[in-house]
Design a protein around this motif. Structure first.
Motif, PDB file in Angstrom:
ATOM      1  N   GLU A 158       0.152  76.152 -10.024  1.00 23.09           N
ATOM      2  CA  GLU A 158      -0.374  77.073 -11.033  1.00 23.09           C
ATOM      3  C   GLU A 158      -1.785  77.535 -10.657  1.00 23.09           C
ATOM      4  N   ALA A 159      -2.613  76.593 -10.194  1.00 34.64           N
ATOM      5  CA  ALA A 159      -3.992  76.961  -9.805  1.00 34.64           C
ATOM      6  C   ALA A 159      -3.981  77.937  -8.631  1.00 34.64           C
ATOM      7  N   SER A 160      -3.090  77.706  -7.668  1.00 40.64           N
ATOM      8  CA  SER A 160      -2.999  78.632  -6.521  1.00 40.64           C
ATOM      9  C   SER A 160      -2.612  80.020  -6.990  1.00 40.64           C
ATOM     10  N   LEU A 161      -1.680  80.071  -7.942  1.00 43.21           N
ATOM     11  CA  LEU A 161      -1.219  81.369  -8.456  1.00 43.21           C
ATOM     12  C   LEU A 161      -2.346  82.097  -9.192  1.00 43.21           C
ATOM     13  N   ILE A 162      -3.113  81.342  -9.992  1.00 40.65           N
ATOM     14  CA  ILE A 162      -4.232  81.961 -10.730  1.00 40.65           C
ATOM     15  C   ILE A 162      -5.258  82.526  -9.758  1.00 40.65           C
ATOM     16  N   LEU A 163      -5.580  81.751  -8.731  1.00 39.33           N
ATOM     17  CA  LEU A 163      -6.564  82.222  -7.738  1.00 39.33           C
ATOM     18  C   LEU A 163      -6.026  83.443  -6.976  1.00 39.33           C
ATOM     19  N   ALA A 164      -4.712  83.457  -6.739  1.00 41.66           N
ATOM     20  CA  ALA A 164      -4.122  84.620  -6.048  1.00 41.66           C
ATOM     21  C   ALA A 164      -4.176  85.860  -6.936  1.00 41.66           C
ATOM     22  N   GLU A 165      -3.969  85.666  -8.226  1.00 41.15           N
ATOM     23  CA  GLU A 165      -4.063  86.809  -9.151  1.00 41.15           C
ATOM     24  C   GLU A 165      -5.475  87.387  -9.147  1.00 41.15           C
ATOM     25  N   LEU A 166      -6.468  86.511  -9.044  1.00 39.19           N
ATOM     26  CA  LEU A 166      -7.860  86.990  -9.005  1.00 39.19           C
ATOM     27  C   LEU A 166      -8.165  87.684  -7.673  1.00 39.19           C
ATOM     28  N   GLY A 167      -7.526  87.232  -6.603  1.00 36.60           N
ATOM     29  CA  GLY A 167      -7.693  87.870  -5.287  1.00 36.60           C
ATOM     30  C   GLY A 167      -9.073  87.712  -4.690  1.00 36.60           C
ATOM     31  N   VAL A 168      -9.746  86.599  -5.013  1.00 36.47           N
ATOM     32  CA  VAL A 168     -11.119  86.424  -4.518  1.00 36.47           C
ATOM     33  C   VAL A 168     -11.331  85.059  -3.877  1.00 36.47           C
ATOM     34  N   PHE A 169     -10.252  84.316  -3.621  1.00 33.90           N
ATOM     35  CA  PHE A 169     -10.395  82.946  -3.106  1.00 33.90           C
ATOM     36  C   PHE A 169      -9.707  82.833  -1.757  1.00 33.90           C
ATOM     37  N   ALA A 170     -10.489  82.460  -0.738  1.00 34.68           N
ATOM     38  CA  ALA A 170      -9.939  82.266   0.611  1.00 34.68           C
ATOM     39  C   ALA A 170      -9.915  80.766   0.902  1.00 34.68           C
ATOM     40  N   PRO A 171      -8.734  80.165   1.127  1.00 33.36           N
ATOM     41  CA  PRO A 171      -8.661  78.715   1.364  1.00 33.36           C
ATOM     42  C   PRO A 171      -9.463  78.289   2.595  1.00 33.36           C
ATOM     43  N   ASP A 172     -10.056  77.101   2.505  1.00 35.46           N
ATOM     44  CA  ASP A 172     -10.805  76.513   3.626  1.00 35.46           C
ATOM     45  C   ASP A 172     -10.015  75.308   4.117  1.00 35.46           C
ATOM     46  N   PRO A 173      -9.364  75.398   5.293  1.00 35.86           N
ATOM     47  CA  PRO A 173      -8.467  74.320   5.733  1.00 35.86           C
ATOM     48  C   PRO A 173      -9.182  73.128   6.386  1.00 35.86           C
ATOM     49  N   ARG A 174     -10.499  73.121   6.445  1.00 34.82           N
ATOM     50  CA  ARG A 174     -11.185  72.018   7.129  1.00 34.82           C
ATOM     51  C   ARG A 174     -10.934  70.687   6.401  1.00 34.82           C
ATOM     52  N   PRO A 175     -10.823  69.584   7.128  1.00 36.86           N
ATOM     53  CA  PRO A 175     -10.519  68.285   6.482  1.00 36.86           C
ATOM     54  C   PRO A 175     -11.760  67.634   5.879  1.00 36.86           C
ATOM     55  N   ILE A 176     -12.524  68.369   5.094  1.00 34.13           N
ATOM     56  CA  ILE A 176     -13.760  67.838   4.514  1.00 34.13           C
ATOM     57  C   ILE A 176     -13.453  66.689   3.553  1.00 34.13           C
ATOM     58  N   LEU A 177     -12.339  66.815   2.824  1.00 35.02           N
ATOM     59  CA  LEU A 177     -12.025  65.835   1.783  1.00 35.02           C
ATOM     60  C   LEU A 177     -11.092  64.733   2.274  1.00 35.02           C
ATOM     61  N   GLU A 178     -10.903  64.622   3.580  1.00 32.25           N
ATOM     62  CA  GLU A 178      -9.888  63.710   4.113  1.00 32.25           C
ATOM     63  C   GLU A 178     -10.153  62.257   3.734  1.00 32.25           C
ATOM     64  N   ALA A 179     -11.440  61.857   3.742  1.00 27.64           N
ATOM     65  CA  ALA A 179     -11.753  60.459   3.437  1.00 27.64           C
ATOM     66  C   ALA A 179     -11.392  60.114   1.993  1.00 27.64           C
ATOM     67  N   GLU A 180     -11.648  61.028   1.063  1.00 28.67           N
ATOM     68  CA  GLU A 180     -11.377  60.755  -0.349  1.00 28.67           C
ATOM     69  C   GLU A 180      -9.917  60.999  -0.703  1.00 28.67           C
ATOM     70  N   LEU A 181      -9.357  62.059  -0.140  1.00 31.70           N
ATOM     71  CA  LEU A 181      -7.982  62.462  -0.473  1.00 31.70           C
ATOM     72  C   LEU A 181      -7.202  62.614   0.828  1.00 31.70           C
ATOM     73  N   PRO A 182      -6.599  61.551   1.302  1.00 26.11           N
ATOM     74  CA  PRO A 182      -6.010  61.570   2.662  1.00 26.11           C
ATOM     75  C   PRO A 182      -4.730  62.389   2.815  1.00 26.11           C
ATOM     76  N   SER A 183      -4.012  62.675   1.739  1.00 19.53           N
ATOM     77  CA  SER A 183      -2.704  63.332   1.875  1.00 19.53           C
ATOM     78  C   SER A 183      -2.791  64.832   1.650  1.00 19.53           C
ATOM     79  N   ILE A 184      -1.856  65.527   2.265  1.00 23.39           N
ATOM     80  CA  ILE A 184      -1.724  66.981   2.053  1.00 23.39           C
ATOM     81  C   ILE A 184      -0.457  67.202   1.245  1.00 23.39           C
ATOM     82  N   PRO A 185      -0.583  67.660   0.018  1.00 22.26           N
ATOM     83  CA  PRO A 185       0.604  67.782  -0.841  1.00 22.26           C
ATOM     84  C   PRO A 185       1.427  69.016  -0.484  1.00 22.26           C
ATOM     85  N   GLY A 186       2.663  69.025  -1.012  1.00 23.05           N
ATOM     86  CA  GLY A 186       3.487  70.236  -0.944  1.00 23.05           C
ATOM     87  C   GLY A 186       4.257  70.418   0.342  1.00 23.05           C
ATOM     88  N   GLU A 187       4.482  69.334   1.114  1.00 21.12           N
ATOM     89  CA  GLU A 187       5.201  69.499   2.380  1.00 21.12           C
ATOM     90  C   GLU A 187       6.633  70.012   2.143  1.00 21.12           C
TER      91      GLU A 187
END
Length: 625
Positions: A21-50
């Motif tokens: 839902e959050a991805s869809l809302i951000l897409a509707e706004l058309g102003v958010f570019a995802p940042d794929p860098r693993p900055i949060l890897e230590a805190e959140l090790p998994s990548i959801p949605g495989e």
């Protein structure tokens, strides 16, 4: 408009179930570019949605293949936009799989029928070779206890000799078709063991055997009737297949449109990919957003998401500046010029956006070099008439046409005639030196502006050293100014002047000293390298300034070509005169117009952009629906 928008790095912490839902809302706004860098890897090790991404990829592939064969309506009803769950995506993928299976069967049957019809066409062509024979063609291929039969082709020039040769061996040659340089023949004789001798004769004559396909093993007329019957049957089956296919396409078109909407709504979560990470039910999504849009994004997320979230934004760090995407103005008027700027490169984050400068200077220089009311009007009208093909470049053609018309009025030129309308400013050929001096003044102004933009770029990137000492920095500008000042003094008074000499020499020495300190080499080599690099600064400005002489040169060239056309036309009779004038103007319009377009682009790229525009930025690509 003059620079890329300030950006913020956004981090949104939320429940994992809210990610689609959050991805869809951000897409509707058309102003958010995802940042794929693993900055949060230590805190959140998994990548959801495989599983979600796997389903989306498979469904998208199936949909694209089906869409090549089935028309559908691709409109998104904003009132029905909602996040697509993995279960819904699974259902859509399953349905698309069934549809693709049906579609494949239709396609396979279509190909099969097409291949069979093609085979019949080939058989009919082969049958034409035997149309003069009223016998069962199968007998020509059958072995006989008493007769030896050969059917084939031989060069027309060899037929007589072959006939005589096989006659000596006791065989008969029968010609049944002559086509182009070859003759189709049947050679027949008693089977008496002379085959080896006959084969040698045939090889010497270049005899090429013909095979009669099994489908033609009957009399030619009967074979032709049979082929036509098969052809008719296949064509009827084709019509039936197309009718069934049309009914099938109609039955699924509505569902296919719904599947297209589902995939469009699922795409944002698929595109987020590594920018989202999670640990159990807690997730975070990170990316870049224009600073002015942070409040709107937070308001949109809080309004539509039922569960709590934490949104944090910060300015890019110095280390991140090279990877921060550049959000460039999306002005419709500047779109064609923006596309041309992108051909050179994307502005770095924080770098001056050269699009507006490019648009203004390009149109002005085009008009200066191609000033003619008539030619400009044709460019203007052609651009409007061809707007469907030109698309956004229609504005480019319209602007170029208007500029050419305006300078045509200033030059008093219409379709090459220099005395039909009075020049508001000056006719180029009346004072070429004045035109050249104007071009130099334009070039000097252009280079000074470009150098100032380079200095601004260095200052915005916290690089004061580059702004002062760097190539095209403050010292280079002072050196250029001092040399121009001294040159003007020589023109006016015959002497360089003390003030100009002090400015030029002091900036020259400062540049030399800076380059000397920045070179890590033995003393002699350092002095030589520093001297050469300093000299390059001087010669660079001089050569770049002289490049702008082509602005005046092409305005003179335009008049000179017109004079040549009218000289040729004057040697003709009245009809020939007007034909020559029309063709000459078309030649000028197309050839010179194309050359001027390229030359202006060259001046912009090599004399302009190369001095201040790195062009190695990263384009802002937001999530969109």
């Amino acid at each position: 408009m003059f620079s890329t928008l300030p950006m913020k790095h956004l981090r949104i912490q939320l429940l994992t179930c809210d990610l689609p839902e959050a991805s869809l809302i951000l897409a509707e706004l058309g102003v958010f570019a995802p940042d794929p860098r693993p900055i949060l890897e230590a805190e959140l090790p998994s990548i959801p949605g495989e599983g979600y991404r796997h389903l989306y990829t498979q469904a998208r592939s199936r949909f694209d293949k089906i869409a090549r064969h089935v028309a559908y309506t691709d409109t998104l009803d904003n009132k029905e936009v909602h996040a697509v769950s993995e279960a819904d995506l699974q259902l859509t993928n399953d349905w698309l799989g069934e549809v693709w299976s049906d579609c494949s069967e239709f396609e396979e049957e279509r190909h099969r029928l097409r291949d069979q019809l093609h085979a019949i066409d080939e058989l009919e062509q082969t049958l034409d070779n035997f149309s003069n024979l009223n016998i069962d063609l199968g007998r020509l291929q059958q072995k006989s206890r008493f007769l030896e039969i050969h059917i084939g082709m031989v060069a027309r020039t060899q037929v007589k000799q072959l006939e005589e040769a096989v006659g000596l061996a006791g065989y008969l040659l029968y010609r049944f078709l002559e086509r182009e340089a070859r003759t189709h023949v049947i050679i027949i004789g008693a089977l008496d063991g002379e085959s080896a001798e006959l084969k040698s004769v045939l090889d010497t004559a270049g005899f090429r055997p013909l095979q009669v396909p099994e489908a033609l093993h009957s009399e030619p007329e009967k074979a032709k009737t049979s082929l036509r019957k098969q052809q008719t049957d296949l064509q009827q089956r084709q019509q039936q297949l197309e009718s069934r296919s049309a009914a099938w396409r109609t039955s699924i078109a509505r569902h296919l449109s719904a599947a297209a909407q589902t995939l469009r709504q699922a795409a944002p979560y698929f595109q987020v990919q590594n920018a989202a990470r999670n640990q159990g039910s807690l997730s975070a999504i990170q990316g870049w957003i224009p600073a002015r849009e942070v409040v709107n994004a937070e308001a949109g997320l809080r309004q539509k998401l039922h569960n709590p979230l934490v949104l944090e934004s910060r300015n890019p760090t110095e280390d991140e500046r090279p990877i921060v995407p550049s959000f460039i103005s999306r002005s419709r008027l500047l779109k064609p010029f923006s596309l041309l700027v992108k051909q050179y490169g994307i502005p770095r984050y924080g770098e001056v956006n050269p699009t507006l400068l490019f648009a203004v200077s390009y149109i002005l220089m085009f008009g200066m070099m191609f000033g003619d009311v008539g030619h400009g009007a044709i460019i203007l009208i052609s651009g409007i008439l061809a707007h469907r093909k030109l698309g956004s470049f229609t504005l480019f053609a319209v602007a170029a046409g208007i500029s050419s018309m305006v300078f045509g009025l200033l030059y008093g030129s219409i379709f090459g005639y220099e005395h039909v309308i009075h020049a508001i400013w000056i006719s180029p050929m009346s004072d070429p030196l004045y035109m050249l001096s104007m071009a130099l003044i334009w070039g000097v102004g252009f280079l000074v502006l470009i150098t100032l933009l380079n200095i601004i770029n260095h200052l915005q990137q916290n690089d004061p050293s580059g702004a002062l000492f760097g190539e095209n920095g403050i010292l280079s500008l002072l050196l250029y100014g001092g040399l121009l000042w001294g040159t003007f003094n020589i023109y006016q008074d015959g002497a360089f002047g003390v003030g100009a000499a002090v400015v030029a020499l002091s900036s020259l020495v400062a540049l030399f000293a800076y380059k000397l300190m920045g070179t890590a080499s033995p003393p002699g080599e350092r002095i030589l390298v520093a001297a050469i690099e300093t000299l390059e600064t001087v010669t660079g400005y001089a050569s770049n300034t002289l490049s702008f002489l082509r602005v005046a040169a092409f305005s003179l060239n335009h008049v000179a070509l017109a004079v040549a056309v009218f000289t040729l036309a004057g040697m003709m009779e009245e009809t020939g005169y007007w034909i020559t004038v029309v063709l000459g103007n078309l030649f000028i319009l197309i050839l010179e117009g194309l050359i001027v377009t390229i030359q202006v682009l060259r001046l912009e790229y090599y004399e302009g952009f190369s001095r201040f525009f790195a062009g190695d930025g990263k384009a802002f690509k937001p999530l969109t629906l």
